[in-house]
Design a protein around this motif. Structure first.
Motif, PDB file in Angstrom:
ATOM      1  N   ARG A 176       0.828  -1.219   0.000  1.00  0.00           N
ATOM      2  CA  ARG A 176       0.000   0.000   0.000  1.00  0.00           C
ATOM      3  C   ARG A 176       0.853   1.256   0.000  1.00  0.00           C
ATOM      4  O   ARG A 176       0.424   2.308  -0.487  1.00  0.00           O
ATOM      5  N   ASP A 230       1.756   2.198  -3.472  1.00  0.00           N
ATOM      6  CA  ASP A 230       0.599   2.495  -4.317  1.00  0.00           C
ATOM      7  C   ASP A 230       0.096   3.897  -3.996  1.00  0.00           C
ATOM      8  O   ASP A 230      -1.060   4.100  -3.641  1.00  0.00           O
ATOM      9  N   GLN A 231       1.002   4.887  -4.085  1.00  0.00           N
ATOM     10  CA  GLN A 231       0.620   6.273  -3.814  1.00  0.00           C
ATOM     11  C   GLN A 231       1.351   7.194  -4.780  1.00  0.00           C
ATOM     12  O   GLN A 231       2.390   6.827  -5.347  1.00  0.00           O
TER      13      GLN A 231
END
Length: 523
Positions: free
Chosen positions: A41, A44-45
């Motif tokens: 995560r 995933d930015q």
């Protein structure tokens, strides 16, 4: 360009360029191309850019944040945000080049705002990006309260070496105070974790490879990244190359000796001018400097900040001014103002390193407001990172036995800078042992070729460290010999500047072992 920064008007909180701190890092580290389980995560930015808050920030500088795990090995335990800033590419961008200005503890966002014009040539092909590493600036800043002052009081040249147990008690108390003031980031600070953050930042910027320019301590960060993520290394430049192997005790002696040599060069230059505040004899000028340090330690003078300006403050200001030959005229004038008028303001500017925090404004969510960054953040982060990176922990018996001998050795290296450099040996006492990853594992990296710049007259990172680190990194390392003076070469040598830009922009590497002459040779 000053690669090591100071953010406080008193060197009592940032006297030691290689001081120590609190941290405990594991040595088991990922080198795989894909994120470890639980980290997906964070990869995933994308950075959301906006104009930097504050009326004095450059209008073309954009700011944002990147979220990283507090503990990369246990990402479910919490997160922290890193402050980032960029100048956009002027034309078609091939991605980003990421800068680290050194320290450890230097704020990347503020320094990019201050010194961005140095890097505008790189915007021909890149977004030029910097960041505040974890524990620094707006990125969950650490602090020691008054502990840094107390520890330096216990270990500087005025401390009583006949009572080392009292010194050790002060150091233990300082360690506890740092832990109390710094919060949950402190056990997870250090270069190993900063390099892992760097990879998250690389991905958030949309870059498949990391293009990087690291100064001074930033060279250590780059080398650690190369060892952890070799397949993600793009074009990497390390300028003012740090050691990867020498213990803090040896680093302190080297730094004191290097600064003493730089001071002697400065005094030789100064005494050729009738306006030199130390007179016209270089040997007598050196003795005068020592006398000034001792006199100010015994009887400090007041400053406009409401604090006393001591001999250690004076030595610290000299140390900052010696980083670059271009600063010598300003340093001479600042010393004259102190000795002739009792005015400390010029030397206070050197203690700031010419660096100011970003002005107060609306803070991004998760980032510390600039107005709330602790004044001692730089020395507190510097101590924390260096201790996290160093596995040596001399015990009480050894310190008690060796304190007098060490004091003498440091004072022999430099009667001006040696006493407070001794703190490098002692400031890790009472703190968790640091990682052995850097000393044992950062070597023989399997990366594309990278450029290492060493400056012959560097007072902080001696040229031999460039050679030793290049040998340790292996065949990937290409050395550029800068035959000039000052700390790092990019901001002081036209030749170095051009060769670094040529490599970062076009991939053109100079031959290994080639050199740049000093700009002053042509004057």
């Amino acid at each position: 360009m000053l690669a090591k920064l100071s953010t406080r008007p008193s060197i009592r909180r940032c006297a030691v360029a290689g001081a120590c701190g609190l941290a405990l890092l594991g040595a088991g580290l990922p080198t795989a191309a894909d994120p470890s389980p639980g980290l997906e995560r964070f990869y995933d930015q994308k950075v959301k850019w906006s104009r930097c808050a504050g009326p004095d920030m450059p209008k073309d500088l954009q700011c944002g944040k990147v979220t990283v795990p507090l503990d990369h090995d246990r990402p479910e335990r919490g997160t922290l945000d890193l402050a980032v800033a960029r100048y956009r590419a002027t034309g078609a961008s091939r991605g980003s080049v990421l800068l680290n200005f050194g320290g450890p503890g230097g704020q990347g966002v503020g320094q990019l705002a201050l010194a961005g014009k140095e890097f505008m040539d790189l915007t021909d092909g890149y977004d030029v990006v910097s960041f505040d590493p974890r524990g620094v600036g707006r990125s969950s800043p650490v602090s020691c309260g008054n502990a840094s002052d107390d520890a330096l009081d216990a270990t500087d040249g005025n401390a009583d070496v006949t009572d080392p147990q009292a010194v050790l008690t002060k150091l233990r108390e300082a360690a506890a105070e740092c832990a109390e003031h710094s919060g949950p980031v402190l056990p997870h600070i250090g270069t190993v974790n900063a390099a892992r953050d760097l990879d998250v930042l690389r991905d958030a910027l949309g870059d498949g490879k990391l293009n990087y320019l690291g100064f001074s301590y930033g060279s250590r960060l780059g080398a650690v990244y190369a060892a952890q993520f070799p397949e993600k290394v793009g074009r990497m430049v390390l300028d003012g190359v740090d050691t990867l192997t020498e213990p803090l005790a040896e680093q302190g002696v080297v730094s004191a000796r290097g600064q003493q040599t730089a001071l002697e060069n400065f005094l030789t230059w100064c005494t050729e001018d009738i306006a030199c505040p130390f007179g016209q004899n270089a040997r007598e000028a050196g003795e005068h400097v020592v006398e000034v340090v001792k006199s100010l330690d015994e009887d400090p003078v007041p400053t406009d900040f409401g604090e006393a300006f001591s001999g250690q403050d004076f030595a610290g200001a000299l140390g900052q001014g010696l980083y670059s030959r271009e600063l010598w005229p300003s340093l001479q004038r600042a010393v004259a103002r102190l000795l002739e008028e009792g005015d400390t303001s010029g030397l206070e500017a050197f203690l700031h390193g010419g660096f100011t925090l970003p002005p107060p404004g609306r803070a991004n969510r998760g980032l510390t407001d600039p107005a709330d960054v602790p004044l001692d953040n730089l020395p507190a982060a510097l101590m924390a990172v260096n201790c996290a990176d160093d596995p040596d922990r001399p015990g009480a018996a050894r310190i008690t036995r060796d304190l007098g001998r060490l004091r003498a050795r440091y004072e022999q290296a430099s009667p001006v800078f040696g006493p407070y450099r001794l703190t490098q040996v002692l400031m890790c006492y009472g703190r968790p042992k640091g990682t052995d990853f850097i000393r044992d594992e950062v070597k023989d990296v399997d990366t594309p070729r990278m450029l290492l710049v060493g400056t012959r007259g560097d007072p902080a990172t001696p040229y031999r460290w460039t050679v030793e680190t290049a040998e340790r990194l292996g065949s990937s390392a290409v050395v550029l010999d800068n035959r000039g003076e000052g700390h790092t070469g990019y901001g002081s040598s036209t030749c170095v500047h051009r060769k670094v830009d040529a490599f970062l922009l076009y991939g053109t590497l100079p031959p290994d072992g080639s050199s740049c002459g000093s700009d002053h040779d042509t004057e």
